[in-house]
Design a protein around this motif. Structure first.
Motif, short mmCIF file in Angstrom:
data_model
loop_
_atom_site.label_atom_id
_atom_site.label_comp_id
_atom_site.label_asym_id
_atom_site.label_seq_id
_atom_site.Cartn_x
_atom_site.Cartn_y
_atom_site.Cartn_z
N GLU A 90 0.84 -1.20 0.00
CA GLU A 90 0.00 0.00 0.00
C GLU A 90 0.87 1.25 0.00
N GLN A 91 0.51 2.20 -0.82
CA GLN A 91 1.28 3.41 -1.00
C GLN A 91 0.76 4.54 -0.12
N PRO A 92 1.59 5.55 0.14
CA PRO A 92 1.15 6.72 0.92
C PRO A 92 -0.08 7.40 0.31
N LEU A 93 -0.25 7.27 -1.00
CA LEU A 93 -1.42 7.82 -1.68
C LEU A 93 -2.71 7.37 -1.01
N ALA A 94 -2.78 6.11 -0.65
CA ALA A 94 -3.99 5.56 -0.01
C ALA A 94 -4.26 6.27 1.31
N GLY A 95 -3.21 6.53 2.08
CA GLY A 95 -3.37 7.23 3.34
C GLY A 95 -3.83 8.66 3.17
N VAL A 96 -3.27 9.35 2.18
CA VAL A 96 -3.66 10.73 1.90
C VAL A 96 -5.13 10.77 1.49
N MET A 97 -5.54 9.84 0.65
CA MET A 97 -6.93 9.81 0.21
C MET A 97 -7.87 9.50 1.37
N ASP A 98 -7.49 8.54 2.21
CA ASP A 98 -8.32 8.17 3.36
C ASP A 98 -8.43 9.31 4.36
N GLU A 99 -7.31 9.99 4.64
CA GLU A 99 -7.30 11.11 5.58
C GLU A 99 -8.27 12.21 5.15
N ASN A 100 -8.34 12.44 3.85
CA ASN A 100 -9.18 13.52 3.33
C ASN A 100 -10.56 13.05 2.89
N GLY A 101 -10.85 11.76 3.06
CA GLY A 101 -12.16 11.23 2.72
C GLY A 101 -12.43 11.12 1.23
N TYR A 102 -11.37 11.00 0.44
CA TYR A 102 -11.54 10.90 -1.01
C TYR A 102 -11.64 9.45 -1.45
N LYS A 103 -12.43 9.23 -2.47
CA LYS A 103 -12.55 7.92 -3.10
C LYS A 103 -11.89 7.99 -4.47
N SER A 104 -11.71 6.85 -5.09
CA SER A 104 -11.08 6.79 -6.41
C SER A 104 -11.84 7.66 -7.41
#
Length: 87
Positions: free
Chosen positions: A20-34
């Motif tokens: 898992e990449q840091p991208l996933a964490g950034v997206m999860d922190e900000n509540g973003y989906k694909s």
């Protein structure tokens, strides 16, 4: 001689699954989906590309740049490539 592996100049295999990449964490922190990232992109970015990026599948530099551009647009601030990918 019969059982020797051929060394025909083949390149060693690169690891393709990098976790898992840091991208996933950034997206999860900000509540973003694909879908949010795909919508924010002005380039041809697909849900499949985003999913592969989040899971850590090795991407081409072109795909990494598309994801980076979309994340910068979505967050509204400059994002370092190192904040999104660890390879």
């Amino acid at each position: 001689m019969e059982n020797e592996p051929e060394s025909g100049g083949a390149k060693p295999e690169l690891e393709r699954n990098l976790g898992e990449q840091p991208l996933a964490g950034v997206m999860d922190e900000n509540g973003y989906k694909s879908a949010d990232l795909v919508s924010a992109s002005s380039l041809q970015l697909t849900h499949k590309m985003v999913g592969r990026a989040r899971r850590g599948r090795r991407l081409t530099s072109n795909t990494k740049n598309k994801v980076h551009q979309a994340m910068t647009a979505l967050l509204g601030r400059p994002v370092a490539m190192g904040e999104l990918f660890n390879y």
